[in-house]
Design an enzyme around this catalytic site. Structure first.
Site, PDB file in Angstrom:
ATOM      1  N   PRO A 153      -8.877  -1.350  -2.710  1.00 22.65           N
ATOM      2  CA  PRO A 153      -8.127  -2.268  -1.844  1.00 22.65           C
ATOM      3  C   PRO A 153      -6.622  -2.167  -2.084  1.00 22.65           C
ATOM      4  CG  PRO A 153      -9.984  -3.385  -2.867  1.00 22.65           C
ATOM      5  CD  PRO A 153      -9.866  -2.054  -3.539  1.00 22.65           C
ATOM      6  N   GLU A 154      -5.857  -2.270  -1.014  1.00 21.08           N
ATOM      7  CA  GLU A 154      -4.404  -2.244  -1.159  1.00 21.08           C
ATOM      8  C   GLU A 154      -3.876  -3.673  -1.294  1.00 21.08           C
ATOM      9  OE1 GLU A 154      -2.292   0.719   0.956  1.00 21.08           O
ATOM     10  OE2 GLU A 154      -4.078   1.916   1.373  1.00 21.08           O
ATOM     11  N   LYS A 175      -1.851  -4.803  -6.866  1.00 17.06           N
ATOM     12  CA  LYS A 175      -3.302  -4.754  -6.767  1.00 17.06           C
ATOM     13  C   LYS A 175      -3.979  -5.634  -7.817  1.00 17.06           C
ATOM     14  CE  LYS A 175      -3.205  -0.116  -4.770  1.00 17.06           C
ATOM     15  NZ  LYS A 175      -3.741   1.261  -4.818  1.00 17.06           N
ATOM     16  N   ARG A 208      -5.586  12.508  -4.908  1.00 17.60           N
ATOM     17  CA  ARG A 208      -5.853  11.659  -3.744  1.00 17.60           C
ATOM     18  C   ARG A 208      -5.598  12.458  -2.475  1.00 17.60           C
ATOM     19  NH1 ARG A 208      -5.756   6.165  -4.677  1.00 17.60           N
ATOM     20  NH2 ARG A 208      -6.719   6.079  -2.613  1.00 17.60           N
TER      21      ARG A 208
END
Length: 266
Positions: free
Chosen positions: A2-3, A50, A256
């Site tokens: 989640p951002e 986060k 990523r």
């Protein structure tokens, strides 16, 4: 993972449902020291990047980092509470909340929280955030700006979606060395990022496409993806760029996936 906007939404939700009232806190899984806060009044919930914090007092702050697999389940009372691998369970007057699979769930004091926050860059969703701190860290580095935007010590709360979309919206080549990012461009990027992330908090999803490129204007089909939201390049590999038509590219950077348009971000 989640951002930042997701954690800020959770902080608002938990403050609304549990704030300023005693909360029953347990750990069915037995891997969290729930007894330290069980029955205490939750003063507030807040997010930084986060990281989520449930503040019960200066000596008891529950720190949660969801990581890749952590999730919160929220349900109204009355109901039968489920069984399973629950790290933390909160039960209030009207709702219960279960936390499963987080990277971190621990009790900190104020000094420990400050030490953790000192390792993070500014959070665009915090009103006291200083963009010059992030810029100074970016321009001291030869690393690609796309890698730096994902470093939480540079910028807290930005993940893969906001990173890719911010660079596209400002025509920045992802491989541009951080030290070559101009001051005026950074100020524009920061202001845009703040607006995008605040919209994410309101809507609960990431939308980055400008009005003139939306499906209702261009006639294209709406995006269908579990992440939701209309985006320019994120997870649109080989599809035509919404602006120039060039196929969107994907590569790996710092473990990523990185998405960009080779024409708009030349």
């Amino acid at each position: 993972m989640p951002e930042g906007h997701t954690l800020h939404r959770l902080a608002r939700l938990h403050t609304k449902r549990y704030g300023r009232r005693p909360v029953s806190v347990s750990s069915p899984q037995g891997r969290f020291s729930a007894a330290v806060v069980d029955g205490r009044v939750l003063r507030r919930a807040e997010a930084f990047g986060k990281h989520l914090f449930h503040v019960y007092g200066p000596d008891a702050i529950v720190h949660v980092h969801l990581g890749l697999y952590g999730t919160f389940t929220e349900q109204p009372l009355p109901t039968t509470l489920p069984v399973g691998q629950v790290r933390m369970r909160m039960v209030g007057e009207t709702h219960w909340t279960d936390l499963r699979g987080p990277t971190r769930c621990e009790v900190l004091n104020v000094a420990e929280q400050r030490e953790l926050l000192s390792r993070l860059g500014p959070d665009p969703l915090r009103r006291n955030a200083d963009p010059s701190v992030a810029y100074a860290r970016i321009t001291r580095s030869k690393l690609p700006v796309a890698a730096l935007l994902m470093e939480q010590k540079v910028l807290a709360g930005v993940g893969n979606v906001y990173r890719a979309e911010l660079l596209f919206r400002h025509g920045v080549n992802p491989m541009l060395p951080g030290r070559d990012l101009g001051d005026v461009l950074w100020k524009d990027m920061w202001a845009d990022l703040v607006d995008l992330m605040r919209a994410g908090v309101r809507k609960g999803r990431i939308d980055t496409v400008r009005d003139e490129h939306l499906p209702r204007v261009t006639g294209r089909a709406p995006r269908v993806d579990r992440h939701g939201g209309e985006v320019y390049v994120y997870r649109r590999t080989d599809l035509p760029c919404l602006v120039c038509g060039t196929p969107v590219r994907k590569t790996e950077l710092a473990a990523r996936n990185l998405y960009w348009c080779p024409t708009c971000q030349a």
